[in-house]
Design a protein around this motif. Structure first.
Motif, PDB file in Angstrom:
ATOM      1  N   GLN A   1      49.012  33.572  30.865  1.00 37.58           N
ATOM      2  CA  GLN A   1      50.359  33.163  31.274  1.00 37.58           C
ATOM      3  C   GLN A   1      50.770  33.976  32.500  1.00 37.58           C
ATOM      4  N   LYS A   2      50.998  33.284  33.624  1.00 37.24           N
ATOM      5  CA  LYS A   2      51.418  33.966  34.850  1.00 37.24           C
ATOM      6  C   LYS A   2      52.860  34.425  34.712  1.00 37.24           C
ATOM      7  N   GLN A   3      53.081  35.673  35.063  1.00 38.43           N
ATOM      8  CA  GLN A   3      54.423  36.242  35.061  1.00 38.43           C
ATOM      9  C   GLN A   3      55.013  36.091  36.466  1.00 38.43           C
ATOM     10  N   PRO A   4      56.324  36.218  36.621  1.00 38.26           N
ATOM     11  CA  PRO A   4      56.931  36.117  37.957  1.00 38.26           C
ATOM     12  C   PRO A   4      56.354  37.166  38.912  1.00 38.26           C
ATOM     13  N   ILE A   5      56.246  36.776  40.177  1.00 39.32           N
ATOM     14  CA  ILE A   5      55.704  37.670  41.204  1.00 39.32           C
ATOM     15  C   ILE A   5      56.787  38.631  41.662  1.00 39.32           C
ATOM     16  N   GLN A   6      56.414  39.909  41.764  1.00 39.72           N
ATOM     17  CA  GLN A   6      57.311  40.943  42.287  1.00 39.72           C
ATOM     18  C   GLN A   6      56.864  41.286  43.701  1.00 39.72           C
ATOM     19  N   THR A   7      57.800  41.501  44.600  1.00 39.64           N
ATOM     20  CA  THR A   7      57.462  41.886  45.968  1.00 39.64           C
ATOM     21  C   THR A   7      58.223  43.139  46.373  1.00 39.64           C
ATOM     22  N   ILE A   8      57.597  43.902  47.256  1.00 40.81           N
ATOM     23  CA  ILE A   8      58.209  45.133  47.745  1.00 40.81           C
ATOM     24  C   ILE A   8      57.544  45.517  49.067  1.00 40.81           C
ATOM     25  N   ARG A   9      58.244  46.292  49.888  1.00 40.20           N
ATOM     26  CA  ARG A   9      57.719  46.737  51.183  1.00 40.20           C
ATOM     27  C   ARG A   9      57.574  48.259  51.181  1.00 40.20           C
ATOM     28  N   PHE A  10      56.458  48.727  51.763  1.00 38.93           N
ATOM     29  CA  PHE A  10      56.179  50.158  51.889  1.00 38.93           C
ATOM     30  C   PHE A  10      55.808  50.477  53.329  1.00 38.93           C
ATOM     31  N   GLU A  11      56.036  51.729  53.720  1.00 39.23           N
ATOM     32  CA  GLU A  11      55.573  52.195  55.024  1.00 39.23           C
ATOM     33  C   GLU A  11      54.052  52.255  55.012  1.00 39.23           C
TER      34      GLU A  11
ATOM     35  N   SER B   1      52.785  42.108  46.924  1.00 35.01           N
ATOM     36  CA  SER B   1      53.219  41.193  45.867  1.00 35.01           C
ATOM     37  C   SER B   1      52.311  41.397  44.673  1.00 35.01           C
ATOM     38  N   LEU B   2      52.905  41.433  43.502  1.00 29.96           N
ATOM     39  CA  LEU B   2      52.165  41.685  42.261  1.00 29.96           C
ATOM     40  C   LEU B   2      52.414  40.563  41.267  1.00 29.96           C
ATOM     41  N   MET B   3      51.314  40.017  40.745  1.00 33.36           N
ATOM     42  CA  MET B   3      51.399  39.018  39.683  1.00 33.36           C
ATOM     43  C   MET B   3      50.608  39.521  38.487  1.00 33.36           C
TER      44      MET B   3
ATOM     45  N   MET C   1      34.863  43.112  24.733  1.00 32.34           N
ATOM     46  CA  MET C   1      36.027  42.253  24.626  1.00 32.34           C
ATOM     47  C   MET C   1      36.780  42.251  25.951  1.00 32.34           C
ATOM     48  N   GLU C   2      37.145  41.078  26.424  1.00 28.86           N
ATOM     49  CA  GLU C   2      37.827  40.936  27.695  1.00 28.86           C
ATOM     50  C   GLU C   2      39.298  41.316  27.560  1.00 28.86           C
ATOM     51  N   SER C   3      39.792  41.985  28.581  1.00 28.87           N
ATOM     52  CA  SER C   3      41.198  42.382  28.580  1.00 28.87           C
ATOM     53  C   SER C   3      42.092  41.151  28.639  1.00 28.87           C
ATOM     54  N   LYS C   4      43.228  41.211  27.988  1.00 28.41           N
ATOM     55  CA  LYS C   4      44.175  40.097  27.947  1.00 28.41           C
ATOM     56  C   LYS C   4      45.121  40.112  29.145  1.00 28.41           C
ATOM     57  N   THR C   5      45.163  41.228  29.879  1.00 32.00           N
ATOM     58  CA  THR C   5      46.065  41.357  31.022  1.00 32.00           C
ATOM     59  C   THR C   5      45.268  41.566  32.298  1.00 32.00           C
ATOM     60  N   LYS C   6      45.594  40.778  33.317  1.00 26.12           N
ATOM     61  CA  LYS C   6      44.976  40.903  34.633  1.00 26.12           C
ATOM     62  C   LYS C   6      46.096  41.064  35.657  1.00 26.12           C
ATOM     63  N   PHE C   7      45.781  41.783  36.722  1.00 25.97           N
ATOM     64  CA  PHE C   7      46.750  42.030  37.776  1.00 25.97           C
ATOM     65  C   PHE C   7      46.176  41.543  39.102  1.00 25.97           C
ATOM     66  N   PHE C   8      47.005  40.844  39.869  1.00 24.79           N
ATOM     67  CA  PHE C   8      46.611  40.359  41.183  1.00 24.79           C
ATOM     68  C   PHE C   8      47.644  40.848  42.190  1.00 24.79           C
TER      69      PHE C   8
ATOM     70  N   ARG D   1      51.532  34.624  49.170  1.00 24.08           N
ATOM     71  CA  ARG D   1      50.405  33.684  49.285  1.00 24.08           C
ATOM     72  C   ARG D   1      49.077  34.389  49.030  1.00 24.08           C
ATOM     73  N   LEU D   2      48.934  35.613  49.516  1.00 30.69           N
ATOM     74  CA  LEU D   2      47.709  36.381  49.262  1.00 30.69           C
ATOM     75  C   LEU D   2      47.556  36.693  47.775  1.00 30.69           C
ATOM     76  N   CYS D   3      48.664  36.976  47.119  1.00 34.12           N
ATOM     77  CA  CYS D   3      48.655  37.234  45.675  1.00 34.12           C
ATOM     78  C   CYS D   3      48.203  35.986  44.913  1.00 34.12           C
ATOM     79  N   GLN D   4      48.747  34.844  45.283  1.00 31.50           N
ATOM     80  CA  GLN D   4      48.362  33.588  44.644  1.00 31.50           C
ATOM     81  C   GLN D   4      46.899  33.249  44.936  1.00 31.50           C
ATOM     82  N   TYR D   5      46.458  33.534  46.148  1.00 23.84           N
ATOM     83  CA  TYR D   5      45.055  33.327  46.525  1.00 23.84           C
ATOM     84  C   TYR D   5      44.147  34.201  45.660  1.00 23.84           C
ATOM     85  N   ALA D   6      44.540  35.445  45.444  1.00 21.95           N
ATOM     86  CA  ALA D   6      43.752  36.361  44.608  1.00 21.95           C
ATOM     87  C   ALA D   6      43.616  35.815  43.197  1.00 21.95           C
ATOM     88  N   CYS D   7      44.702  35.307  42.652  1.00 19.80           N
ATOM     89  CA  CYS D   7      44.681  34.758  41.297  1.00 19.80           C
ATOM     90  C   CYS D   7      43.809  33.506  41.225  1.00 19.80           C
TER      91      CYS D   7
END
Length: 151
Positions: free
Chosen positions: A29-39, A21-23, A1-8, A114-120
């Motif tokens: 159903q696409k959820q809003p994209i979250q963004t954050i910066r890390f070292e 960026s995480l989608m 059975m395929e998972s109902k949740t995917k992460f990009f 944009r990379l997140c959207q490209y992944a999706c």
């Protein structure tokens, strides 16, 4: 059975930091994209891992992380993904840029989105990059150094 949740995840990597960026796609159903910066360091990767846990990101085939090939700056992130068994696609910068078409605005945050959207959008056609081979990377570095010295 395929998972109902995917992460990009789209990540724009530079020398001092990386923007992520995480989608989430739940039941198509696409959820809003979250963004954050890390070292771009070991400590930054620990914070990135904690952020993934906090957002309940599955570290398996239901997740796809996309970055552009940045030469040496993405290697730490690549090693992290290999260690955590997180599928990563290291794409050609020009190919990814052309897939956006005419795009206005340029910042690390926007590039990660944009990379997140490209992944999706391209998830079905993107292949995971192989496991990091330190011996091969060392050989490539030595060959690049030799080319620079000869020229």
């Amino acid at each position: 059975m395929e998972s109902k949740t995917k992460f990009f995840i789209g990540i724009d990597v530079s020398k001092p930091y990386f923007d992520a960026s995480l989608m989430c796609v739940i039941e198509h159903q696409k959820q809003p994209i979250q963004t954050i910066r890390f070292e771009n360091s070991i400590q930054g990767l620990k914070h990135f891992h904690d952020w993934l846990k906090k957002n309940k990101v599955a570290l398996n085939e239901n997740t796809l992380l996309v970055i552009e090939n940045t030469g040496i700056y993405h290697r730490l992130l690549w090693a992290f993904c290999c260690d955590k068994k997180l599928p990563i696609h290291i794409g050609n910068s020009a190919h990814i840029k052309w897939s956006f078409g005419i795009a206005r605005g340029k910042s690390d945050r926007i590039d990660s989105i944009r990379l997140c959207q490209y992944a999706c959008r391209e998830a079905d056609s993107l292949k995971s990059t192989g496991v990091l081979d330190p011996t091969l990377l060392r050989l490539q570095d030595l060959m690049a150094s030799r080319r620079r010295m000869l020229s």
